[in-house]
Design a protein around this motif. Structure first.
Motif, PDB file in Angstrom:
ATOM      1  N   THR A  50       0.823  -1.204   0.000  1.00  0.00           N
ATOM      2  CA  THR A  50       0.000   0.000   0.000  1.00  0.00           C
ATOM      3  C   THR A  50       0.864   1.264   0.000  1.00  0.00           C
ATOM      4  N   THR A  51       0.317   2.359  -0.544  1.00  0.00           N
ATOM      5  CA  THR A  51       1.016   3.643  -0.515  1.00  0.00           C
ATOM      6  C   THR A  51       1.142   4.156   0.917  1.00  0.00           C
ATOM      7  N   LYS A  52       0.172   3.824   1.762  1.00  0.00           N
ATOM      8  CA  LYS A  52       0.241   4.213   3.169  1.00  0.00           C
ATOM      9  C   LYS A  52       1.466   3.584   3.837  1.00  0.00           C
ATOM     10  N   LEU A  53       1.732   2.337   3.495  1.00  0.00           N
ATOM     11  CA  LEU A  53       2.912   1.663   4.028  1.00  0.00           C
ATOM     12  C   LEU A  53       4.180   2.313   3.493  1.00  0.00           C
ATOM     13  N   LEU A  54       4.217   2.607   2.188  1.00  0.00           N
ATOM     14  CA  LEU A  54       5.398   3.230   1.603  1.00  0.00           C
ATOM     15  C   LEU A  54       5.729   4.555   2.283  1.00  0.00           C
ATOM     16  N   ALA A  55       4.699   5.355   2.555  1.00  0.00           N
ATOM     17  CA  ALA A  55       4.919   6.640   3.225  1.00  0.00           C
ATOM     18  C   ALA A  55       5.522   6.438   4.610  1.00  0.00           C
ATOM     19  N   LYS A  56       5.026   5.451   5.319  1.00  0.00           N
ATOM     20  CA  LYS A  56       5.524   5.183   6.669  1.00  0.00           C
ATOM     21  C   LYS A  56       6.954   4.650   6.622  1.00  0.00           C
ATOM     22  N   LEU A  57       7.266   3.828   5.627  1.00  0.00           N
ATOM     23  CA  LEU A  57       8.632   3.332   5.468  1.00  0.00           C
ATOM     24  C   LEU A  57       9.598   4.489   5.230  1.00  0.00           C
ATOM     25  N   ALA A  58       9.166   5.454   4.400  1.00  0.00           N
ATOM     26  CA  ALA A  58      10.000   6.618   4.126  1.00  0.00           C
ATOM     27  C   ALA A  58      10.226   7.433   5.399  1.00  0.00           C
ATOM     28  N   GLN A  59       9.184   7.588   6.201  1.00  0.00           N
ATOM     29  CA  GLN A  59       9.300   8.356   7.446  1.00  0.00           C
ATOM     30  C   GLN A  59      10.228   7.683   8.450  1.00  0.00           C
ATOM     31  N   HIS A  60      10.332   6.365   8.371  1.00  0.00           N
ATOM     32  CA  HIS A  60      11.219   5.617   9.271  1.00  0.00           C
ATOM     33  C   HIS A  60      12.611   5.394   8.651  1.00  0.00           C
ATOM     34  N   ASN A  61      12.862   6.034   7.514  1.00  0.00           N
ATOM     35  CA  ASN A  61      14.151   5.891   6.821  1.00  0.00           C
ATOM     36  C   ASN A  61      14.500   4.422   6.548  1.00  0.00           C
ATOM     37  N   ILE A  62      13.506   3.660   6.155  1.00  0.00           N
ATOM     38  CA  ILE A  62      13.710   2.246   5.803  1.00  0.00           C
ATOM     39  C   ILE A  62      13.934   2.157   4.296  1.00  0.00           C
ATOM     40  N   ALA A  63      15.060   1.609   3.897  1.00  0.00           N
ATOM     41  CA  ALA A  63      15.361   1.452   2.479  1.00  0.00           C
ATOM     42  C   ALA A  63      14.683   0.191   1.949  1.00  0.00           C
ATOM     43  N   ILE A  76      15.935   1.110  -5.623  1.00  0.00           N
ATOM     44  CA  ILE A  76      15.903   1.438  -4.197  1.00  0.00           C
ATOM     45  C   ILE A  76      14.861   2.522  -3.971  1.00  0.00           C
ATOM     46  N   PHE A  77      14.015   2.326  -2.973  1.00  0.00           N
ATOM     47  CA  PHE A  77      13.059   3.346  -2.544  1.00  0.00           C
ATOM     48  C   PHE A  77      13.429   3.783  -1.135  1.00  0.00           C
ATOM     49  N   MET A  78      13.475   5.103  -0.915  1.00  0.00           N
ATOM     50  CA  MET A  78      13.781   5.589   0.429  1.00  0.00           C
ATOM     51  C   MET A  78      13.199   6.989   0.603  1.00  0.00           C
ATOM     52  N   GLY A  79      13.117   7.418   1.836  1.00  0.00           N
ATOM     53  CA  GLY A  79      12.580   8.734   2.127  1.00  0.00           C
ATOM     54  C   GLY A  79      13.622   9.816   1.923  1.00  0.00           C
ATOM     55  N   PHE A  80      13.184  11.076   2.021  1.00  0.00           N
ATOM     56  CA  PHE A  80      14.114  12.190   1.946  1.00  0.00           C
ATOM     57  C   PHE A  80      13.609  13.308   2.860  1.00  0.00           C
TER      58      PHE A  80
END
Length: 304
Positions: A50-63, A76-80
């Motif tokens: 889910t996109t909700k999960l992706l957003a949370k992964l980015a907020q937790h700096n999970i690659a 690779i997907f990651m937050g910024f």
């Protein structure tokens, strides 16, 4: 503290549930706290998240590392922007002098070549080739202007895998190294972005098409450590191809013990300290503050 490097193969569904990663597979559900996760590697063509999960992964700096249909990491997907003083750090990074960048790159290459020499010693390479690598180390110029790194690579890989070996060959050794280097690169990218650095602005690497120039700079001393790990733990146990178990083992490299400054820690924490020490060097212009990465740090722990 994050410490888990999660690998998911052909899972049915990933979702967020109360700050946990919930994995649904074959009618069963598994949950892992996001606060425990450093990286997630995804394999398979039928996985949904889910996109909700992706957003949370980015907020937790999970690659999140995505593999292609040949199980090779390809994205690779990651937050910024999660670092609390990103703008301040970006301005500092842009202001680094060319002289300091050159000095730092020289030290990075010295560490890389010293670790390559240590790998050759550990695997009983010809003394002449070990001495040749030492000669190349002693003649490194500022910013490696004469490309001792390139000369060392040929000596190094031919010593380990034979005179006909090249890094372009389709073989198990290259497959393991490519996979292992991608794992290091993904985790280093996570650290670089989480500490507010600009990943495109490298010390030496300046390719306009590369989003991770700085990452590729900072991971260099860790490459020979991965080479040694592959020679010790992968090739002897998985001699034909990179099985699921072998790929999991490569990801587990980040959790391997490392003897550092008088105590036992793990590779992922050493990588964090390395990036922090790099930031201190670039701010204080004191090259001695850069963490010394050595093969002995991991070899001593894993052989005891």
């Amino acid at each position: 503290m994050t410490w888990r490097n999660v690998m998911i193969k052909d899972g049915d569904y990933l979702r967020l549930k109360l700050d946990n990663l919930e994995i649904e597979k074959g009618g069963q559900k598994f949950s892992i706290p996001l606060s425990d996760i450093a990286t997630i590697t995804l394999e398979g063509n039928i996985l949904t998240l889910t996109t909700k999960l992706l957003a949370k992964l980015a907020q937790h700096n999970i690659a999140v590392i995505v593999c292609d249909n040949k199980y090779v990491p390809c994205g690779i997907f990651m937050g910024f922007g999660q670092y609390h003083r990103t703008a301040k750090r970006n301005l500092e990074q842009v202001a680094w002098s060319e002289k300091l960048r050159n000095e730092v790159w020289t030290e990075i290459i010295r560490q890389k070549l010293s670790n390559q020499r240590a790998v050759l010693i550990a695997h009983d390479a010809d003394v002449e080739r070990i001495d040749k690598l030492q000669e190349l180390i002693e003649h490194i110029q500022l910013a490696d202007a004469t490309n001792r790194e390139g000369h060392a690579a040929k000596v190094y890989f031919n010593s380990l895998y034979g005179m006909k070996f090249t890094r372009e060959q389709d073989c198990l050794e290259n497959g393991a190294m490519n996979y292992g280097y991608t794992i290091i690169r993904a985790y280093m990218a996570r650290l670089v972005t989480s500490l507010g650095l600009i990943p495109t602005l490298g010390v030496f690497h300046r390719n306009e098409f590369n989003s991770f120039n700085l990452v590729d700079d900072l991971m260099e001393p860790f490459r020979p450590l991965m080479d040694w790990y592959i020679l010790e733990k992968i090739l002897p146990n998985y001699p034909k191809y990179l099985t699921w178990e072998a790929r999991c083992k490569l990801i587990d490299f980040l959790n391997q013990p490392y003897f550092y400054r008088g105590k036992k820690t793990t590779i992922d924490l050493v990588m964090l300290d390395y990036v922090n020490s790099f930031i201190k060097v670039m701010k204080n212009e004191n090259l001695s503050e850069l963490t010394e990465i050595t093969l002995g740090g991991i070899a001593r722990c894993m052989r005891n």
